[in-house]
Design an enzyme around this catalytic site. Structure first.
Site, PDB file in Angstrom:
ATOM      1  N   LEU A  73      40.817  41.235  31.031  1.00  0.00           N
ATOM      2  CA  LEU A  73      40.461  40.700  32.338  1.00  0.00           C
ATOM      3  C   LEU A  73      39.251  41.479  32.831  1.00  0.00           C
ATOM      4  CD1 LEU A  73      43.884  40.332  34.239  1.00  0.00           C
ATOM      5  CD2 LEU A  73      42.524  38.501  33.208  1.00  0.00           C
ATOM      6  N   ASP A  74      38.368  40.819  33.579  1.00  0.00           N
ATOM      7  CA  ASP A  74      37.221  41.512  34.167  1.00  0.00           C
ATOM      8  C   ASP A  74      37.679  42.631  35.092  1.00  0.00           C
ATOM      9  OD1 ASP A  74      35.605  39.692  32.889  1.00  0.00           O
ATOM     10  OD2 ASP A  74      35.115  38.545  34.693  1.00  0.00           O
ATOM     11  N   ARG A  75      36.811  43.608  35.280  1.00  0.00           N
ATOM     12  CA  ARG A  75      37.094  44.723  36.179  1.00  0.00           C
ATOM     13  C   ARG A  75      37.569  44.241  37.548  1.00  0.00           C
ATOM     14  NH1 ARG A  75      35.170  50.010  37.091  1.00  0.00           N
ATOM     15  NH2 ARG A  75      33.902  49.898  35.195  1.00  0.00           N
TER      16      ARG A  75
END
Length: 240
Positions: A73-75
Site C-alpha cells: 500500500l502507498d505510504r
C-alpha cells in the site's frame, strides 16, 4: 513492548511501533491482516526512515521468522494490508494477488462527483518521467488499467466512492480519479492537496479465497481518523 532506537513515532496521531499488535484485524495460521495507518511506508526506502516492516518481529506469534508483505500500500493509504506468516503462505498469497483472485474495495473521498452513480475507468497508465520516481500518468502506450467505481454518498462539494481496482498499477486509483475529473481529497501529487494534506484513501475491505472449500476470508478496516469527519458527514447526509 518493542522499540527501534530513538525513532518510535510514525503517524501524526502519535501512534508508535509499540502499538502495531493492536492494529491486527485478522490472524490465522497462514496470514495476518493489519490496519495500516496513513503516513508510514510499508518497507524501508532507499533514503531510510521508519517503516512498518521494522515492527514485524513483534508479529511472529511463535513462528521462527517474521511475517512478510504479500502486497503493498502507498505510504499515505490507510487500511487492509496482508502479510504472509511463512514462505508457503506467501507463495499462495502471491499467486492469488497475481491472478487477480483477491477482491479489494477502497473508499475514497473525492472532490466533486462523477455524473453517474457508478461506472468503469479504463485508462492505461505509464511512468510520468524518469525523474519522478513512481509518479504515473495516463498513457495510451502504457499498461492496461481498470477501476470500477460507485458513489456511496455525495454533497455539493465532494463524494464518497467505493473503488474496485481490476488491475494493480502503481497509484492507479489516484491517477484514475484525477484523470476522470474527481481527484482524491488531499492528494498532493495528482490532486489539489499540498504537502501537509492527508490523502483520503482507505483500503476498506479485502476478500482472500485462501482456503479450499471455504468462503473467502473477508476483512474490513475502520475509517482512518483523518477521514472520519468527511466520511461521517457524507454518510449522514445520505441517510438523512
Amino acid at each position: 513492548m518493542f522499540h527501534f532506537g530513538n525513532i518510535r513515532k510514525y503517524d501524526v496521531s502519535g501512534m508508535t511501533l509499540d502499538d502495531l499488535q493492536t492494529r491486527i484485524l485478522y490472524r490465522d495460521a497462514l496470514m495476518l491482516v493489519l490496519d495500516k495507518p496513513a503516513g508510514i511506508a510499508v518497507h524501508r526506502g532507499p533514503k531510510g526512515g521508519v517503516s512498518l516492516e521494522a515492527g514485524f518481529p513483534a508479529l511472529r506469534f511463535g513462528l521462527p521468522r517474521d511475517p512478510a508483505l504479500a502486497h503493498r500500500l502507498d505510504r499515505d493509504t490507510a487500511g487492509c494490508l496482508v502479510l504472509g506468516r511463512h514462505h508457503k503462505a506467501l507463495e499462495k498469497l502471491g499467486l492469488l494477488f497475481k491472478q487477480g483472485k483477491i477482491g479489494k474495495t477502497y473508499w475514497a473521498v473525492v472532490e466533486g462527483a462523477p455524473p453517474e452513480d457508478e461506472g468503469l475507468i479504463d485508462l492505461p497508465l505509464g511512468r510520468l518521467d524518469a525523474t519522478r520516481g513512481w509518479w504515473m500518468k495516463v498513457d495510451p502506450q502504457g499498461q492496461p488499467a481498470q477501476t470500477r467505481w460507485k458513489i456511496l454518498a455525495r454533497d455539493e462539494r465532494q463524494s464518497l466512492l467505493a473503488l474496485t481496482p481490476l488491475t494493480g498499477r502503481t497509484h492507479q486509483l489516484r491517477v484514475h480519479c484525477a484523470a476522470s475529473g474527481f481527484p482524491i481529497l488531499g492528494d498532493p501529487v495528482y490532486g489539489t492537496g499540498d504537502r501537509e494534506a492527508r490523502l483520503h484513501l482507505l483500503a476498506r475491505a479485502i476478500e482472500i479465497p485462501i482456503y479450499k472449500n471455504k468462503d473467502p476470508v473477508r476483512v474490513e478496516a475502520p475509517v482512518a481518523p483523518h477521514m472520519l469527519a468527511e466520511v461521517s458527514a457524507l454518510l449522514g447526509a445520505a441517510s438523512g
